[in-house]
Design an enzyme around this catalytic site. Structure first.
Site, PDB file in Angstrom:
ATOM      1  CD  GLU A  93      -1.915  -2.344   1.264  1.00 20.53           C
ATOM      2  OE1 GLU A  93      -2.824  -3.156   1.012  1.00 20.53           O
ATOM      3  OE2 GLU A  93      -0.799  -2.676   1.699  1.00 20.53           O
ATOM      4  CG  HIS A 162      -9.381  -7.595   8.189  1.00 20.76           C
ATOM      5  ND1 HIS A 162      -8.551  -8.200   9.091  1.00 20.76           N
ATOM      6  CD2 HIS A 162      -8.857  -7.853   6.978  1.00 20.76           C
ATOM      7  CE1 HIS A 162      -7.561  -8.806   8.451  1.00 20.76           C
ATOM      8  NE2 HIS A 162      -7.723  -8.606   7.168  1.00 20.76           N
TER       9      HIS A 162
END
Length: 362
Positions: A93, A162
């Site tokens: 990322e 998450h």
């Protein structure tokens, strides 16, 4: 490797839950002539039309191309626009976000997809210290027209790493615009506005809502339809209390308002849509009308979006309030994995109803 393994299993479950055969087979982008549109289709069509409109728009992220998107948001776009404009990235990322920010500095309009905004933590330096600040630090000489989009907040059964809501995190940063759609009109109109905007935009979607259909009228299907950034929307008019929320919680507030109506309580539901800039005028106008305000969000209570909403109500409408402002939030814990504990950590419609009745003295 652990992240990839658990993520792949969760993604497969989610794809199958929305129709495995349809979700896993690449589809060309359709033209939408129906009055019902899912969030997935709203986002997909918005990107498709903006890519057709502006050749500087491109998409990058993990599995956005060959796999058609982890949640099938980008399905069909690779076939239509090719690998130069729909780019699969490695699982890094920080790296691909930095590439996207640099491309935006050079006049392109990247859409950077995070498989979940939890993974944007790997790239937060690029988002906060590069994208958000460069226009200011360059004395206005450099713009950064980039969209960071993906699933935010609680999903289902994917545990603490998450399931966080990053609305409060990113909406505290000068230089960023932060949007959170609820329905298909929001998703389509706000994403188009975000792609066209000259500033970096954080676009917070909700995984649970991707397959949810919402009615849309012909105006929403127009290729030039946009929802203005910074403007909230009254979803339901009321006179006794204002329920303020964003994303999935708008739906909870609408359901709560229906239940409250059966008990003689008239609730107004305000959909923020834009968290930065936030629509102070709309919040204040509604509170002056109803004299009570309840904020509802999935995120944690301390320093949450609800804190800002309550501050606005007090600063703008203190003399109009008939009860102290309150908030319903997620629990002050990392998200549990067990289904029963996960449910206990999240707000419910019943929590909203109970809070309103308490504020109304009932």
């Amino acid at each position: 490797m652990q992240r990839l393994g658990c993520g792949a299993a969760a993604l497969l479950r989610r794809s199958q839950g929305d129709g495995a055969a349809a979700a896993l087979v690449p589809q060309l982008v359709r033209s939408y002539a129906t009055t019902q549109m899912t969030i997935r289709d709203a986002l997909n069509s918005a990107m498709d039309e903006e890519m057709a409109r502006d050749e500087t728009v491109f998409i990058m992220g993990e599995e956005v191309a060959e796999y058609q998107g982890a949640y099938k948001i980008t399905r069909g776009l690779l076939q239509k626009y090719g690998p130069k404009r729909v780019k699969d990235t490695p699982i890094t990322e920080a790296g691909f976000t930095g590439i996207g920010v640099g491309a935006a500095f050079q006049g392109l309009r990247p859409i950077v997809e995070f498989m979940t905004f939890n993974f944007s933590m790997q790239a937060i330096d690029q988002i906060v210290n590069s994208a958000a600040k460069h226009h200011y630090m360059s004395s206005g000489a450099v713009t950064c027209p980039i969209v960071f989009r993906g699933a935010n907040g609680a999903a289902a059964g994917v545990a603490a790493q998450h399931s966080q809501c990053f609305a409060a995190w990113y909406s505290s940063v000068p230089g960023l615009k932060v949007l959170a759609p609820y329905d298909s009109e929001d998703a389509r109109g706000l994403l188009k506005a975000a792609i066209r905007d000259p500033d970096p935009v954080v676009f917070l979607e909700n995984e649970i809502l991707y397959g949810e259909p919402f009615p849309v009228d012909e105006a929403v299907l127009d290729k030039d339809f946009v929802v203005p950034i910074g403007k909230a929307k009254i979803m339901r008019s009321g006179s006794d209390i204002t329920l303020v929320g964003f994303g999935k919680m708008v739906g909870y507030n609408l359901k709560a308002a229906e239940l409250l109506e059966q008990e003689g309580i008239s609730a107004e539901v305000l959909n923020l849509r834009s968290l930065k800039p936030i629509d102070r005028d709309a919040i204040a106008a509604s509170v002056r009308k109803t004299h009570r305000v309840l904020s509802v969000e999935e995120g944690w209570p301390q320093s949450g979006v609800g804190s800002e909403i309550i501050s606005i109500a007090i600063e703008e409408c203190f003399d109009d309030l008939d009860a102290p402002p309150e908030r319903v939030t997620g629990a002050e814990v990392p998200m549990p994995y067990a289904q029963n504990l996960e449910a206990a950590a999240l707000p419910t419609v019943e929590h909203v109803v109970a809070a309103v009745k308490r504020m109304m003295g009932k």
